[in-house]
Design an enzyme around this catalytic site. Structure first.
Site, PDB file in Angstrom:
ATOM      1  N   TYR A   1       0.850  -1.200   0.000  1.00 19.22           N
ATOM      2  CA  TYR A   1       0.000   0.000   0.000  1.00 19.22           C
ATOM      3  C   TYR A   1       0.880   1.242   0.000  1.00 19.22           C
ATOM      4  O   TYR A   1       1.828   1.328   0.784  1.00 19.22           O
ATOM      5  CB  TYR A   1      -0.893   0.019   1.253  1.00 19.22           C
ATOM      6  CG  TYR A   1      -2.326  -0.311   0.940  1.00 19.22           C
ATOM      7  CD1 TYR A   1      -3.016   0.408  -0.035  1.00 19.22           C
ATOM      8  CD2 TYR A   1      -2.999  -1.333   1.599  1.00 19.22           C
ATOM      9  CE1 TYR A   1      -4.328   0.117  -0.349  1.00 19.22           C
ATOM     10  CE2 TYR A   1      -4.313  -1.636   1.293  1.00 19.22           C
ATOM     11  CZ  TYR A   1      -4.979  -0.905   0.312  1.00 19.22           C
ATOM     12  OH  TYR A   1      -6.272  -1.200   0.006  1.00 19.22           O
TER      13      TYR A   1
ATOM     14  N   GLU B   1      -0.501   4.850  -0.486  1.00 17.51           N
ATOM     15  CA  GLU B   1      -1.275   6.080  -0.709  1.00 17.51           C
ATOM     16  C   GLU B   1      -0.388   7.306  -0.561  1.00 17.51           C
ATOM     17  O   GLU B   1       0.403   7.404   0.394  1.00 17.51           O
ATOM     18  CB  GLU B   1      -2.420   6.206   0.302  1.00 17.51           C
ATOM     19  CG  GLU B   1      -3.623   5.374  -0.049  1.00 17.51           C
ATOM     20  CD  GLU B   1      -3.700   4.149   0.810  1.00 17.51           C
ATOM     21  OE1 GLU B   1      -2.631   3.598   1.164  1.00 17.51           O
ATOM     22  OE2 GLU B   1      -4.831   3.745   1.127  1.00 17.51           O
TER      23      GLU B   1
ATOM     24  N   ASP C   1      -6.470  13.638 -25.299  1.00 19.61           N
ATOM     25  CA  ASP C   1      -6.502  12.237 -24.869  1.00 19.61           C
ATOM     26  C   ASP C   1      -5.759  11.448 -25.950  1.00 19.61           C
ATOM     27  O   ASP C   1      -6.282  11.220 -27.037  1.00 19.61           O
ATOM     28  CB  ASP C   1      -7.960  11.785 -24.739  1.00 19.61           C
ATOM     29  CG  ASP C   1      -8.087  10.320 -24.357  1.00 19.61           C
ATOM     30  OD1 ASP C   1      -7.094   9.577 -24.493  1.00 19.61           O
ATOM     31  OD2 ASP C   1      -9.188   9.917 -23.944  1.00 19.61           O
TER      32      ASP C   1
ATOM     33  N   THR D   1      -3.781   6.012 -21.853  1.00 20.85           N
ATOM     34  CA  THR D   1      -3.604   4.693 -21.268  1.00 20.85           C
ATOM     35  C   THR D   1      -2.170   4.297 -21.568  1.00 20.85           C
ATOM     36  O   THR D   1      -1.486   4.948 -22.373  1.00 20.85           O
ATOM     37  CB  THR D   1      -4.564   3.648 -21.878  1.00 20.85           C
ATOM     38  OG1 THR D   1      -4.411   3.680 -23.292  1.00 20.85           O
ATOM     39  CG2 THR D   1      -5.995   3.928 -21.503  1.00 20.85           C
TER      40      THR D   1
ATOM     41  N   LYS E   1      -1.894   0.578 -24.990  1.00 18.50           N
ATOM     42  CA  LYS E   1      -2.255   0.487 -26.411  1.00 18.50           C
ATOM     43  C   LYS E   1      -0.951   0.532 -27.219  1.00 18.50           C
ATOM     44  O   LYS E   1      -0.124  -0.369 -27.101  1.00 18.50           O
ATOM     45  CB  LYS E   1      -3.252   1.587 -26.764  1.00 18.50           C
ATOM     46  CG  LYS E   1      -4.570   1.458 -25.981  1.00 18.50           C
ATOM     47  CD  LYS E   1      -5.616   2.442 -26.442  1.00 18.50           C
ATOM     48  CE  LYS E   1      -6.958   2.232 -25.789  1.00 18.50           C
ATOM     49  NZ  LYS E   1      -7.129   2.916 -24.498  1.00 18.50           N
TER      50      LYS E   1
ATOM     51  N   ARG F   1      -1.906  -2.603 -18.512  1.00 18.29           N
ATOM     52  CA  ARG F   1      -3.212  -1.939 -18.561  1.00 18.29           C
ATOM     53  C   ARG F   1      -3.230  -0.871 -17.471  1.00 18.29           C
ATOM     54  O   ARG F   1      -3.184  -1.197 -16.282  1.00 18.29           O
ATOM     55  CB  ARG F   1      -4.282  -3.008 -18.332  1.00 18.29           C
ATOM     56  CG  ARG F   1      -5.699  -2.621 -18.619  1.00 18.29           C
ATOM     57  CD  ARG F   1      -6.535  -3.855 -18.874  1.00 18.29           C
ATOM     58  NE  ARG F   1      -6.134  -4.444 -20.142  1.00 18.29           N
ATOM     59  CZ  ARG F   1      -6.556  -4.035 -21.342  1.00 18.29           C
ATOM     60  NH1 ARG F   1      -7.423  -3.050 -21.432  1.00 18.29           N
ATOM     61  NH2 ARG F   1      -6.133  -4.603 -22.450  1.00 18.29           N
TER      62      ARG F   1
HETATM   63  N1  DSN Z   1     -11.719   0.503 -25.239  1.00 15.81           N
HETATM   64  C1  DSN Z   1     -10.765   1.436 -25.790  1.00 15.81           C
HETATM   65  C2  DSN Z   1     -10.723   1.370 -27.267  1.00 15.81           C
HETATM   66  O1  DSN Z   1     -10.812   0.275 -27.756  1.00 15.81           O
HETATM   67  O2  DSN Z   1     -10.581   2.371 -27.948  1.00 15.81           O
HETATM   68  C3  DSN Z   1     -10.970   2.802 -25.327  1.00 15.81           C
HETATM   69  O3  DSN Z   1     -11.460   2.829 -24.055  1.00 15.81           O
END
Ligand code: DSN
Length: 426
Positions: free
Chosen positions: A46, A48, A193, A220, A223, A229
């Protein structure tokens, strides 16, 4: 003790990933080092707070690993500040909204069917109940050009406190300079984003919005960036001035973001994921990653051409990034869900998707969305894209012929298993 049931499912999923080709543009295969960091003992801790300011003891190594992740992320994206704690992209976006906005404030964001994301103000989200989202769209869906004049008019009329760009199904690049000029007129916080294209920006093959006057990037890490993730927020501004920690001043945005993530929204950070983010950022700094990013784009351009040659109608006529959106309803009179399930049967995984102003509903939309980040990690090159397009077309033409689809699945498997998963490699 071994949980045989879960072990079996993990093995089955590994085989599914190995036997087919992953074409969902938001997915990827991580390296063994990223997997190992995710599976490490940091999950037991933990932490925080932030490095040097935690609520529990025993933070000697968590502080170091989080600082590593922060410093690497800042360097990769030329940011003044990085918060590596968001659990994923949706909470990263929510944290930025709550850092900057008051309930009822106006936000200008891309329409969902034109490529925006659910968390950019879709009526089904909590943010859409709290803030007033106004949408801009493409001017011309045949080229993908965004209607910047409409954006300017909307900004002047509604005086948004935040202008958001970024997408999950827009195959072109955004003119960040034009958006920044619009934002300046109304003194809006400029947020991009970059979840889908973070790896392409980190590698320098797509533009970085921070270089054009944007204040904040949300992302994120799983990707194109090929990490665990998770989520990430980067910003420009003054870092660490705690006296001004609650002042809603654009220069103070890093501190507002830190407070919005913790304690505003999340509790204990996932330190094993933060360790894996640090590893992924390290990998993204290597010269091989630049080659990888270039190959993603080259593969996508080739795949777009191969699909066009086989009569797939592509939204915006092609792609300038890693993703392709095709109107399969007007191309083949089949909705996206039918094409998705047909291709699932042969081991090609992609997703159904709405197209701009789709007349069909989201669960039976007109389009499919696919991309090349994962197959490029696997080692596929331009010469392999024609094969994918040909399998897609043959499967669509024979979508009601199960024995034909079974024979195609075997062909796809024979091909796919020649390319190892990165986690198979040492
Ligand atoms: N689920 C993602 C995508 O496939 O674009 C975005 O949240």
């Amino acid at each position: 003790m071994i949980d045989e049931e879960v072990k079996k499912l993990i093995n089955q999923e590994t085989n599914r990933q190995r036997d087919g080709l992953e074409l969902i543009p938001s997915e990827n295969y991580v390296s063994r080092s990223v997997l190992e960091a995710m599976g490490s003992v940091f999950t037991n801790k933990y932490s925080e707070g932030y490095p040097g300011k935690r609520y529990y003891g025993g933070q000697e190594f968590t502080d170091q690993v989080e600082n590593l992740a922060i410093e690497r992320a800042k360097k990769l994206f030329r940011a003044d500040h990085a918060n590596v704690q968001p659990h994923s992209g949706a909470p990263a976006n929510e944290a930025v909204y709550s850092a900057w906005l008051e309930p009822g404030d106006n936000v200008l964001a891309m329409d969902l069917s034109h490529g925006g994301h659910l968390t950019h103000g879709s009526p089904v989200t909590r943010s859409a109940h709290l803030y007033n989202f106004i949408r801009y769209k493409m001017k011309d869906v045949t080229t993908g050009e965004i209607d910047y004049e409409e954006m300017m008019q909307l900004a002047l009329t509604h005086k948004p406190k935040l202008i958001l760009v970024g997408f999950s199904s827009y195959p072109r690049e955004i003119d960040y300079l034009k958006v920044a000029q619009i934002g300046k007129q109304v003194n809006a916080l400029l947020v991009a984003d970059i979840a889908h294209i973070a790896g392409l920006i980190a590698a320098g093959v797509l533009k970085n919005p921070l270089d054009f006057g944007f204040h904040v990037l949300t992302s994120t890490t799983h990707k194109t960036l090929r990490g665990p993730r998770g989520g990430l927020i980067l910003s420009k501004g003054e870092v660490g001035n705690s006296l001004k920690a609650s002042q809603k001043d654009i220069v103070n945005i890093p501190n507002l973001i830190d407070r919005a993530v913790f304690p505003g929204m999340q509790g204990g950070p996932h330190m094993h994921i933060i360790a894996a983010k640090a590893v992924a950022f390290f990998e993204a700094m290597q010269p091989e990653f630049v080659e990888y990013a270039k190959q993603i784009i080259n593969n996508a351009a080739t795949l777009a051409q191969e699909l066009t040659d086989r009569k797939f109608k592509l939204i915006t006529g092609g792609t300038s990034n890693h993703l392709i959106l095709s109107d399969v309803y007007s191309s083949f009179n089949l909705s996206g869900d039918i094409v998705e399930s047909t291709l699932d049967k042969i081991g090609l995984t992609l997703n159904k998707n709405v197209i701009p102003d789709d007349a069909l509903p989201p669960f039976r939309p007109s389009g499919i969305r696919l991309g090349t980040p994962a197959v490029t990690t696997r080692g596929l090159k331009e010469k392999d894209m024609g094969l994918i397009a040909e399998w897609m077309k043959s499967a669509i033409d024979n979508h009601d012929n199960d024995s034909y689809l079974t024979s195609l699945k075997e062909e796809v498997k024979q091909f796919s298993t020649k390319f190892k998963l990165p986690s198979d490699l040492g």
